[in-house]
Design a protein around this motif. Structure first.
Motif, PDB file in Angstrom:
ATOM      1  N   PHE A 109       1.453  42.796 -24.731  1.00  0.00           N
ATOM      2  CA  PHE A 109       0.290  42.258 -24.040  1.00  0.00           C
ATOM      3  C   PHE A 109      -0.785  43.341 -23.958  1.00  0.00           C
ATOM      4  O   PHE A 109      -0.503  44.528 -24.140  1.00  0.00           O
ATOM      5  N   THR A 110      -2.006  42.929 -23.701  1.00  0.00           N
ATOM      6  CA  THR A 110      -3.100  43.884 -23.594  1.00  0.00           C
ATOM      7  C   THR A 110      -3.903  43.593 -22.325  1.00  0.00           C
ATOM      8  O   THR A 110      -3.866  42.478 -21.788  1.00  0.00           O
ATOM      9  N   ILE A 111      -4.621  44.620 -21.866  1.00  0.00           N
ATOM     10  CA  ILE A 111      -5.524  44.468 -20.728  1.00  0.00           C
ATOM     11  C   ILE A 111      -6.915  44.166 -21.280  1.00  0.00           C
ATOM     12  O   ILE A 111      -7.416  44.904 -22.135  1.00  0.00           O
ATOM     13  N   ARG A 112      -7.539  43.103 -20.785  1.00  0.00           N
ATOM     14  CA  ARG A 112      -8.888  42.754 -21.248  1.00  0.00           C
ATOM     15  C   ARG A 112      -9.973  43.260 -20.305  1.00  0.00           C
ATOM     16  O   ARG A 112     -11.002  43.755 -20.750  1.00  0.00           O
ATOM     17  N   GLU A 113      -9.729  43.106 -18.994  1.00  0.00           N
ATOM     18  CA  GLU A 113     -10.729  43.503 -18.011  1.00  0.00           C
ATOM     19  C   GLU A 113     -10.059  44.112 -16.790  1.00  0.00           C
ATOM     20  O   GLU A 113      -8.914  43.758 -16.462  1.00  0.00           O
ATOM     21  N   GLU A 152      -2.503  41.824  -9.839  1.00  0.00           N
ATOM     22  CA  GLU A 152      -3.167  42.394  -8.667  1.00  0.00           C
ATOM     23  C   GLU A 152      -2.280  43.490  -8.088  1.00  0.00           C
ATOM     24  O   GLU A 152      -1.112  43.239  -7.782  1.00  0.00           O
ATOM     25  N   VAL A 153      -2.821  44.684  -7.966  1.00  0.00           N
ATOM     26  CA  VAL A 153      -2.091  45.804  -7.366  1.00  0.00           C
ATOM     27  C   VAL A 153      -2.697  46.042  -5.985  1.00  0.00           C
ATOM     28  O   VAL A 153      -3.868  46.388  -5.861  1.00  0.00           O
ATOM     29  N   ILE A 154      -1.872  45.843  -4.963  1.00  0.00           N
ATOM     30  CA  ILE A 154      -2.351  45.903  -3.582  1.00  0.00           C
ATOM     31  C   ILE A 154      -1.683  47.065  -2.867  1.00  0.00           C
ATOM     32  O   ILE A 154      -0.450  47.154  -2.810  1.00  0.00           O
ATOM     33  N   VAL A 174      -7.499  44.778  -9.924  1.00  0.00           N
ATOM     34  CA  VAL A 174      -7.235  43.532 -10.640  1.00  0.00           C
ATOM     35  C   VAL A 174      -7.326  43.781 -12.135  1.00  0.00           C
ATOM     36  O   VAL A 174      -8.346  44.279 -12.626  1.00  0.00           O
ATOM     37  N   LEU A 175      -6.254  43.442 -12.860  1.00  0.00           N
ATOM     38  CA  LEU A 175      -6.216  43.630 -14.314  1.00  0.00           C
ATOM     39  C   LEU A 175      -5.971  42.284 -14.988  1.00  0.00           C
ATOM     40  O   LEU A 175      -4.953  41.630 -14.741  1.00  0.00           O
ATOM     41  N   ASP A 176      -6.918  41.882 -15.798  1.00  0.00           N
ATOM     42  CA  ASP A 176      -6.835  40.614 -16.523  1.00  0.00           C
ATOM     43  C   ASP A 176      -6.179  40.882 -17.877  1.00  0.00           C
ATOM     44  O   ASP A 176      -6.720  41.632 -18.700  1.00  0.00           O
ATOM     45  N   CYS A 177      -5.019  40.269 -18.114  1.00  0.00           N
ATOM     46  CA  CYS A 177      -4.229  40.569 -19.316  1.00  0.00           C
ATOM     47  C   CYS A 177      -4.024  39.312 -20.162  1.00  0.00           C
ATOM     48  O   CYS A 177      -4.126  38.190 -19.673  1.00  0.00           O
ATOM     49  N   HIS A 178      -3.699  39.528 -21.424  1.00  0.00           N
ATOM     50  CA  HIS A 178      -3.360  38.404 -22.287  1.00  0.00           C
ATOM     51  C   HIS A 178      -2.419  38.858 -23.393  1.00  0.00           C
ATOM     52  O   HIS A 178      -2.217  40.048 -23.615  1.00  0.00           O
ATOM     53  N   MET A 228      -2.206  51.203 -18.946  1.00  0.00           N
ATOM     54  CA  MET A 228      -0.961  50.548 -19.360  1.00  0.00           C
ATOM     55  C   MET A 228       0.247  51.245 -18.753  1.00  0.00           C
ATOM     56  O   MET A 228       1.203  50.590 -18.309  1.00  0.00           O
ATOM     57  N   ASP A 229       0.222  52.587 -18.718  1.00  0.00           N
ATOM     58  CA  ASP A 229       1.318  53.342 -18.097  1.00  0.00           C
ATOM     59  C   ASP A 229       1.385  53.060 -16.595  1.00  0.00           C
ATOM     60  O   ASP A 229       2.469  52.976 -16.012  1.00  0.00           O
ATOM     61  N   PHE A 230       0.216  52.930 -15.973  1.00  0.00           N
ATOM     62  CA  PHE A 230       0.128  52.617 -14.543  1.00  0.00           C
ATOM     63  C   PHE A 230       0.857  51.305 -14.255  1.00  0.00           C
ATOM     64  O   PHE A 230       1.623  51.195 -13.285  1.00  0.00           O
ATOM     65  N   LEU A 231       0.635  50.296 -15.114  1.00  0.00           N
ATOM     66  CA  LEU A 231       1.327  49.019 -14.950  1.00  0.00           C
ATOM     67  C   LEU A 231       2.825  49.150 -15.232  1.00  0.00           C
ATOM     68  O   LEU A 231       3.659  48.627 -14.488  1.00  0.00           O
TER      69      LEU A 231
END
Length: 203
Positions: free
Chosen positions: A125-129, A93-95, A104-108, A161-164
């Motif tokens: 890891f990857t972002i799913r949603e 969660e980026v607030i 909200v980024l759902d990762c796995h 991904m760069d943002f994260l």
């Protein structure tokens, strides 16, 4: 039968405590604070970007089934059991204080990316949603638009991904998250065995 069960659990608890790697939960770098009471909550302050990052994860079902199968099939009698690794799905969660929305980024962790040494350019890891949710609300709305990354333009995905990564959620953080989750999962497993032993012995 209960007496034999309780004795088995006593021996199992002793063995698990012998191989326990972390007596206390490992730290996460970058000024992050972790809280195991939520089954995984890590918070980071990004002063440069004026935002807060919260990463939540659940250790339940976080041990890949293939790892358990390989342990049973390949282990020889004299060999030590390979260490199981917890790779949980996690939500970032980026607030930002000046907005009413939380990104909200759902990762796995894809199973084929775990444990690949020397592949520095590859993300583990990857972002799913991805979605926006109202800031400060405990319950997220299922009706909010959710972007699935399966068919996403690769350039937009790379920017996400760069943002994260710019905010400290990168491969280093992901490795530390795996270590934290693995330690927490093992800690909870030992506690479960102790609770089960008490339950079995209770008249």
């Amino acid at each position: 039968g209960d007496k034999a069960f309780a004795q088995f659990l006593t021996d199992e608890i002793q063995e698990e405590k012998k191989i326990q790697k972390h007596k206390s939960l490992p730290k996460v770098s970058g000024g992050a604070r972790s809280d195991g009471h939520f089954l995984g909550c890590v918070q980071k302050n990004c002063f440069f970007f004026l935002c807060r990052i919260t990463v939540t994860f659940n250790i339940n079902n976080s041990i890949p089934p293939s790892a358990e199968e390989d342990t049973q099939e390949q282990q020889k009698p004299d060999e030590q059991e390979p260490e199981l690794t917890s790779t949980p799905n996690f939500v970032v969660e980026v607030i930002k204080d000046d907005t009413k929305q939380t990104l909200v980024l759902d990762c796995h962790f894809p199973e084929d990316e775990i444990g690949h040494e020397g592949e520095e350019e590859s993300d583990i890891f990857t972002i799913r949603e991805v979605s926006f949710q109202p800031t400060g609300e405990a319950d997220w709305k299922d009706t909010n638009y959710t972007l699935n990354t399966d068919s996403l333009d690769w350039a937009l995905y790379d920017h996400l991904m760069d943002f994260l990564a710019d905010r400290g959620v990168d491969n280093t953080f992901a490795d530390e998250l795996i270590e934290l989750s693995t330690a927490l999962e093992h800690q909870e497993y030992i506690k479960f065995l102790e609770d089960l032993k008490s339950f079995v012995k209770c008249q």
